[in-house]
Motif scaffolding. Structure first.
Motif, PDB file in Angstrom:
ATOM      1  N   TYR A 102     -40.295 -16.529  36.779  1.00 19.69           N
ATOM      2  CA  TYR A 102     -39.231 -17.279  36.112  1.00 19.69           C
ATOM      3  C   TYR A 102     -39.213 -17.119  34.581  1.00 19.69           C
ATOM      4  O   TYR A 102     -38.153 -16.800  34.016  1.00 19.69           O
ATOM      5  CB  TYR A 102     -39.272 -18.769  36.499  1.00 19.69           C
ATOM      6  CG  TYR A 102     -38.050 -19.504  36.018  1.00 19.69           C
ATOM      7  CD1 TYR A 102     -36.875 -19.480  36.759  1.00 19.69           C
ATOM      8  CD2 TYR A 102     -38.061 -20.197  34.821  1.00 19.69           C
ATOM      9  CE1 TYR A 102     -35.738 -20.126  36.320  1.00 19.69           C
ATOM     10  CE2 TYR A 102     -36.926 -20.856  34.366  1.00 19.69           C
ATOM     11  CZ  TYR A 102     -35.766 -20.810  35.118  1.00 19.69           C
ATOM     12  OH  TYR A 102     -34.639 -21.450  34.666  1.00 19.69           O
ATOM     13  N   ILE A 155     -37.702 -13.651  33.295  1.00 17.72           N
ATOM     14  CA  ILE A 155     -36.381 -13.176  33.719  1.00 17.72           C
ATOM     15  C   ILE A 155     -35.556 -12.579  32.571  1.00 17.72           C
ATOM     16  O   ILE A 155     -34.991 -11.490  32.736  1.00 17.72           O
ATOM     17  CB  ILE A 155     -35.611 -14.272  34.481  1.00 17.72           C
ATOM     18  CG1 ILE A 155     -36.259 -14.451  35.870  1.00 17.72           C
ATOM     19  CG2 ILE A 155     -34.126 -13.950  34.605  1.00 17.72           C
ATOM     20  CD1 ILE A 155     -35.708 -15.595  36.695  1.00 17.72           C
ATOM     21  N   TYR A 199     -34.411  -8.722  32.837  1.00 17.07           N
ATOM     22  CA  TYR A 199     -32.989  -8.387  32.825  1.00 17.07           C
ATOM     23  C   TYR A 199     -32.725  -7.297  31.777  1.00 17.07           C
ATOM     24  O   TYR A 199     -32.037  -6.312  32.067  1.00 17.07           O
ATOM     25  CB  TYR A 199     -32.147  -9.634  32.545  1.00 17.07           C
ATOM     26  CG  TYR A 199     -30.682  -9.313  32.354  1.00 17.07           C
ATOM     27  CD1 TYR A 199     -29.845  -9.102  33.441  1.00 17.07           C
ATOM     28  CD2 TYR A 199     -30.142  -9.205  31.078  1.00 17.07           C
ATOM     29  CE1 TYR A 199     -28.507  -8.790  33.265  1.00 17.07           C
ATOM     30  CE2 TYR A 199     -28.802  -8.890  30.892  1.00 17.07           C
ATOM     31  CZ  TYR A 199     -27.991  -8.682  31.989  1.00 17.07           C
ATOM     32  OH  TYR A 199     -26.664  -8.359  31.811  1.00 17.07           O
ATOM     33  N   PHE A 242     -32.591 -14.855  39.502  1.00 15.72           N
ATOM     34  CA  PHE A 242     -32.126 -13.685  38.769  1.00 15.72           C
ATOM     35  C   PHE A 242     -30.600 -13.594  38.826  1.00 15.72           C
ATOM     36  O   PHE A 242     -29.962 -13.256  37.838  1.00 15.72           O
ATOM     37  CB  PHE A 242     -32.788 -12.409  39.322  1.00 15.72           C
ATOM     38  CG  PHE A 242     -32.766 -11.271  38.344  1.00 15.72           C
ATOM     39  CD1 PHE A 242     -33.623 -11.269  37.250  1.00 15.72           C
ATOM     40  CD2 PHE A 242     -31.899 -10.211  38.509  1.00 15.72           C
ATOM     41  CE1 PHE A 242     -33.602 -10.220  36.339  1.00 15.72           C
ATOM     42  CE2 PHE A 242     -31.873  -9.155  37.613  1.00 15.72           C
ATOM     43  CZ  PHE A 242     -32.725  -9.161  36.519  1.00 15.72           C
ATOM     44  N   TYR A 297     -29.186 -15.877  36.260  1.00 16.97           N
ATOM     45  CA  TYR A 297     -29.284 -15.312  34.910  1.00 16.97           C
ATOM     46  C   TYR A 297     -28.202 -14.244  34.693  1.00 16.97           C
ATOM     47  O   TYR A 297     -27.553 -14.209  33.643  1.00 16.97           O
ATOM     48  CB  TYR A 297     -30.683 -14.734  34.652  1.00 16.97           C
ATOM     49  CG  TYR A 297     -30.876 -14.387  33.203  1.00 16.97           C
ATOM     50  CD1 TYR A 297     -31.262 -15.360  32.294  1.00 16.97           C
ATOM     51  CD2 TYR A 297     -30.627 -13.104  32.737  1.00 16.97           C
ATOM     52  CE1 TYR A 297     -31.416 -15.054  30.945  1.00 16.97           C
ATOM     53  CE2 TYR A 297     -30.776 -12.790  31.398  1.00 16.97           C
ATOM     54  CZ  TYR A 297     -31.167 -13.761  30.499  1.00 16.97           C
ATOM     55  OH  TYR A 297     -31.305 -13.462  29.170  1.00 16.97           O
TER      56      TYR A 297
END
Length: 160
Positions: A79, A82, A86, A115, A118
């Motif tokens: 977490y 992320i 990304y 994900f 996000y």
């Protein structure tokens, strides 16, 4: 506080309780047949980069092999990373991230959901976050055609 109370506190909350629940608890998924076809049709020796990435989320239970080309990112540490992941995946031209764990019912869905959240928050409509249905157990148990696409396959792990 008694030792029983301290013990109850220590086991009361699972690791993922420290993070928000994904907005989509049932993210889009792919079957092992779909993923196998993706693997077969992407030839890294052909000069082109794969547009997908497989992520194995197992930590303590990371044994018995994994799908070729996967990276291991234990779910427990995912977490907070992320945003960085990304950026790395985006720079590498990854269009689909495929998450899996043992069965892909807990960690796999949670990771794909986080994900995916996000990605949506970035306004990115090109990248997708999906989960491998039935996880590595389903893959390893599906026969030789699938096991051939595993590295460090250990039969005794899957015979349990």
């Amino acid at each position: 506080m008694s030792s029983t109370q301290a013990s109850d506190r220590a086991v009361a909350a699972p690791w993922y309780a420290a993070y928000p629940a994904p907005r989509n608890a049932q993210p889009e998924s792919l079957t092992r047949e779909q993923v196998l076809e993706m693997l077969k049709s992407s030839d890294p020796s052909g000069g082109g980069a794969r547009k997908f990435l497989l992520v194995d989320l197992r930590r303590n239970d990371h044994e018995g092999g994994t799908i070729q080309g996967s990276i291991n990112l234990p779910a427990q540490s995912l977490y907070p990373t992320i945003p960085t992941l990304y950026s790395i995946f985006k720079a590498a031209g990854i269009q689909t991230v495929i998450w899996y764990c043992s069965s892909s019912k807990g960690r796999g869905n949670r990771a794909a959901g986080w994900f995916g959240d996000y990605i949506a928050d970035q306004g990115d409509t090109a990248m997708k976050s999906k989960v491998l249905r039935e996880g590595i157990k389903g893959w390893a148990g599906a026969g030789d055609e699938y096991r051939e696409w595993m590295v460090e396959y250990t039969p005794s792990t899957w015979e349990k």
